[in-house]
Write an enzyme that holds these catalytic residues in place. Sequence first.
Site, PDB file in Angstrom:
ATOM      1  N   TYR A   1     -17.641 -40.363  22.628  1.00 32.79           N
ATOM      2  CA  TYR A   1     -16.616 -41.371  22.371  1.00 32.79           C
ATOM      3  C   TYR A   1     -16.903 -42.631  23.182  1.00 32.79           C
ATOM      4  CZ  TYR A   1     -14.127 -37.445  20.282  1.00 32.79           C
ATOM      5  OH  TYR A   1     -13.798 -36.383  19.503  1.00 32.79           O
TER       6      TYR A   1
ATOM      7  N   ASN B   1      -9.652 -40.183  10.794  1.00 35.73           N
ATOM      8  CA  ASN B   1     -10.634 -40.365   9.728  1.00 35.73           C
ATOM      9  C   ASN B   1     -10.233 -39.528   8.508  1.00 35.73           C
ATOM     10  OD1 ASN B   1     -12.962 -40.535   8.143  1.00 35.73           O
ATOM     11  ND2 ASN B   1     -14.057 -39.024   9.377  1.00 35.73           N
TER      12      ASN B   1
ATOM     13  N   CYS C   1     -17.358 -37.835  11.589  1.00 31.40           N
ATOM     14  CA  CYS C   1     -16.661 -37.751  12.868  1.00 31.40           C
ATOM     15  C   CYS C   1     -17.076 -36.506  13.651  1.00 31.40           C
ATOM     16  CB  CYS C   1     -15.151 -37.801  12.664  1.00 31.40           C
ATOM     17  SG  CYS C   1     -14.509 -36.597  11.494  1.00 31.40           S
ATOM     18  N   HIS C   2     -17.650 -35.529  12.965  1.00 28.72           N
ATOM     19  CA  HIS C   2     -18.114 -34.310  13.645  1.00 28.72           C
ATOM     20  C   HIS C   2     -19.295 -34.583  14.568  1.00 28.72           C
ATOM     21  CE1 HIS C   2     -20.501 -34.518   9.910  1.00 28.72           C
ATOM     22  NE2 HIS C   2     -21.468 -33.931  10.620  1.00 28.72           N
TER      23      HIS C   2
ATOM     24  N   GLU D   1     -27.082 -29.769  10.399  1.00 27.27           N
ATOM     25  CA  GLU D   1     -27.791 -31.043  10.447  1.00 27.27           C
ATOM     26  C   GLU D   1     -28.975 -31.002  11.411  1.00 27.27           C
ATOM     27  OE1 GLU D   1     -24.853 -34.034  11.291  1.00 27.27           O
ATOM     28  OE2 GLU D   1     -23.960 -33.853   9.297  1.00 27.27           O
TER      29      GLU D   1
END
Length: 172
Positions: free
Chosen positions: A104, A127, A135-136, A162
């Site tokens: 953040y 979001n 946002c993950h 990912e």
Amino acid sequence: MTLFFDRLASPLGTLLIISDGSALRALDFHDYESRMRRLLQRHYGSVELQAGHGTGAIGDALSAYFEGDIRALDTLKVETGGTAFQRQVWAALRGIPPGTTTTYGRLAAALGHPTASRAVGLANGANPIAIVVPCHRVVGADGRLTGFGGGLPRKQWLLTHEAHAAGNARLL
């Protein structure tokens, strides 16, 4: 405002897809439908949801993503409500490469607001477009997984998926 509502099976459960016919407006998990409806109300006011006509390009891109093409979501058109700051944060989220994470604080600094990590966290939490607006990919300052609207197990799954597809053994 009239929007179209579709569902898509995924490895994380059924996804709820809200579009206006050309842009993705919201994406959430089936067990968080009430939250999605609250966010739609907050961002757009009165919304009428009509059954869609299939997921089309959005569904194709999501399916490709879950099959390992982690860049498949990059070209999806998104349109959101929200404040100017929220939209700035959400646009920045799309710039975080798949297979990586940020904090953040780093995201706030990148936006030119180095002391606004809490505000970035609040925008992140509001979001309306999960996965596509990733946002993950934002974690706590110490690298730990922190809040995710779909739950921390889903966040971990997305990050692992990912990282594996990108060939990254380490995320941070």
